[in-house]
Design an enzyme around this catalytic site. Structure first.
Site, short mmCIF file in Angstrom:
data_model
loop_
_atom_site.label_atom_id
_atom_site.label_comp_id
_atom_site.label_asym_id
_atom_site.label_seq_id
_atom_site.Cartn_x
_atom_site.Cartn_y
_atom_site.Cartn_z
N SER A 1 -45.88 73.77 -41.62
CA SER A 1 -46.91 74.03 -42.63
C SER A 1 -46.31 74.30 -43.99
CB SER A 1 -47.77 75.23 -42.20
OG SER A 1 -48.51 74.94 -41.04
N ALA A 2 -45.27 75.15 -44.04
CA ALA A 2 -44.64 75.52 -45.31
C ALA A 2 -43.54 74.55 -45.71
CB ALA A 2 -44.09 76.93 -45.21
N HIS B 1 -50.89 82.99 -34.25
CA HIS B 1 -50.67 83.30 -35.66
C HIS B 1 -49.43 84.17 -35.80
CE1 HIS B 1 -55.28 82.71 -36.38
NE2 HIS B 1 -54.63 81.57 -36.23
N GLU C 1 -36.11 68.19 -39.78
CA GLU C 1 -37.06 68.55 -38.73
C GLU C 1 -36.45 68.27 -37.37
OE1 GLU C 1 -39.75 69.54 -36.10
OE2 GLU C 1 -39.92 70.10 -38.23
#
Length: 544
Positions: free
Chosen positions: A14-15, A469, A35
């Site tokens: 996401s970041a 989360h 990645e």
């Protein structure tokens, strides 16, 4: 293969996708994004309802597990994490919630200058393209597409009406002036397809010649020389390669992988690292500590005579919906995992909403293969927004591919248990309101026999699940347990920053993807401000 870059970003989640894109777009710096996983080619990642198949172990899931959780009757909890371009944004539920104003004001009040809500709002807006248009809180023109629900299920409005009848106000903009109330969930879905950070930021960055993205590249160590991060060692398709950074290295592996990599690199608790034979470059006791997550409880209630995902996902109805999706990207296959949220005070003394409901006209259970199998019901899940329980993640081996030891200590504190029970009771109250009568039958889980606080707490402990989360393990701050400063620089190590959920001092009140993108946008500006380079457009990085 080119092995020297100005900025190296580790982790394309996401970041990571956002910070790599922004630095490359706004400067002439050569950026490398590494990645460990593959490209996002799995079809289920692009069909929003395919998320149900992405939470089980597979090649694009790190498939972490906790140790025995002592406050959950010694259960082992699965912790899926995205191992793919886009990271968790490629396997999550696609809900776009920023958190409360109070979350960020609290971060700032703890000594993190520049992180108050007024400071971070422009970064939320800069990254976003709000399909409904711009206003004082929503942005347009950014890479990350945020869309609204296309409602085709009458039970949606009935649930909203029932929530209002139960005392919750309707909130037309949950990411606006207030979070409180019942709202439609904004989603990171564009024209019926998941819009992960990879789709948004790497898609927008395809034309940037100074951005290189390398998959199947697992970083095993940050090379530190005399207190300066100078390179990363990576395994790239079986080959060990050292990539050097002329300016900065940014870790964006998330709340598990980032502290793991720091410890492998000699940054963390001195005694722990020395016991493993790792050379200590910086004693930082907070690395791997302060681990937090939201914990869900579920109410599943059988329906009657109403359209749900179950009725639309069987027989001829399913064939019709598949055709609708393939031909026009319409129908429930293009919906997010949850469609409606309620933010409310579980405990009356809470200063702002301390609980969240996710609602969907669907319910499921796991089959023998670990897939979510639909059942004929609806689901309300309720979680505490600001848990006080804390866990940790630490390596127990010098092998980079060895999974770390993880414990969340879910529901460890009395406060967390009280909020969990109170949040459950208020969620259940919504289902009893007149607006839903005639649509619902028996409560399938936990059932009418679970009524007392003790029974409810036991049900939550034995059947609840994480909301995925994870945050906090490299927290920002100035105290003894802080790992990064207010500019996201790792304390005591030059040219090394962190941009992901691990830097959160405390969890945001809601889903974390939007906040991770905001953190990345701020990190990009820190890099650009500190770099002795000529910006492509000096006005762009620091405004809209």
């Amino acid at each position: 293969m080119k092995t020297e870059y100005d900025v190296i970003v580790v982790g394309a989640g996401s970041a990571g996708c956002a910070v790599a894109y922004r630095v490359a777009r706004e400067s002439n710096l050569e950026v490398l994004l590494l990645e460990a996983g593959s490209a996002d080619k799995n079809m289920m990642m692009h069909v929003p309802m395919g998320f149900a198949f992405l939470l089980k172990p597979h090649k694009n899931n790190w498939s972490y597990q906790t140790e025995l959780e002592p406050y959950l009757n010694n259960r082992v909890i699965d912790l899926p994490r995205g191992k793919v371009l886009g990271g968790c944004s490629s396997i999550n539920g696609m809900v776009y919630i920023r958190g409360q104003k109070e979350d960020f004001d609290r971060w700032a009040a703890e000594g993190n200058k520049g992180w108050a809500y007024a400071d971070v709002l422009p970064y939320f807006m800069r990254s976003q393209h709000n399909e409904a248009g711009a206003d004082a809180y929503q942005g347009t023109g950014g890479p990350l597409w945020v869309s609204e629900i296309v409602d085709e299920f009458p039970i949606h409005q009935a649930f909203i009406d029932a929530a209002v009848q139960a005392g919750h106000s309707f909130n037309a903009q949950v990411n606006g002036a207030t979070q409180a109330g019942v709202s439609w969930f904004p989603r990171t879905i564009k024209k019926g397809k998941r819009y992960s950070s990879a789709q948004a930021f790497l898609g927008a960055g395809r034309a940037l010649s100074n951005l290189t993205v390398l998959t199947h590249a697992q970083v095993t160590q940050v090379q530190i020389e005399q207190g300066v991060a100078v390179a990363v060692q990576a395994e790239v398709k079986g080959q060990s390669i050292l990539f050097s950074a002329r300016q900065e290295i940014v870790l964006s592996g998330g709340a598990i992988n980032t502290p793991q990599l720091l410890e492998l690199s000699g940054v963390g608790q001195q005694a722990r690292l020395r016991a493993l034979g790792i050379q200590v470059h910086k004693d930082l006791p907070g690395v791997g500590e302060n681990l937090q997550d939201h914990w869900n409880s579920y109410i599943k209630q059988k329906t009657q005579g109403v359209k749900t995902y179950y009725s639309e996902g069987r027989g001829l109805a399913l064939l019709r919906n598949i055709a609708r999706y393939l031909l026009g990207k319409k129908g429930f296959l293009g919906d997010s995992a949850a469609t409606i949220g309620v933010f409310y005070k579980a405990l009356p003394q809470a200063s702002s909403p301390d609980a969240q409901i996710h609602f969907a006209p669907a319910a499921s259970e796991y089959d023998a293969q670990g897939n979510l199998r639909p059942i004929d019901a609806i689901t309300i899940s309720a979680c505490q927004l600001r848990p006080s329980s804390r866990g940790s993640v630490h390596i127990n081996s010098v092998a980079a591919d060895a999974k770390p030891s993880i414990r969340l200590n879910y529901l460890a504190t009395e406060l967390d248990q009280q909020v969990a029970v109170a949040a459950f009771k208020k969620a259940r109250k919504i289902l009893l309101q007149p607006a839903l009568q005639g649509m619902l039958q028996a409560e399938l889980a936990p059932g009418a026999d679970v009524q007392t606080g003790e029974q409810i707490l036991e049900y939550i402990k034995s059947t609840g699940e994480p909301v995925h989360h994870l945050a906090g393990t490299c927290k920002m701050g100035s105290d003894a347990m802080a790992v990064v400063d207010e500019c996201l620089r790792v304390r005591g190590i030059q040219r090394l920053r962190i941009a992901d959920a691990s830097i959160m001092p405390s969890l945001v009140s809601g889903n974390t993807h939007a906040a991770c993108v905001m953190i990345a946008e701020k990190c990009a500006d820190f890099i650009l401000r500190s770099s002795l380079i000529e910006l492509v457009s000096p006005t762009r990085p620091f405004g809209r």
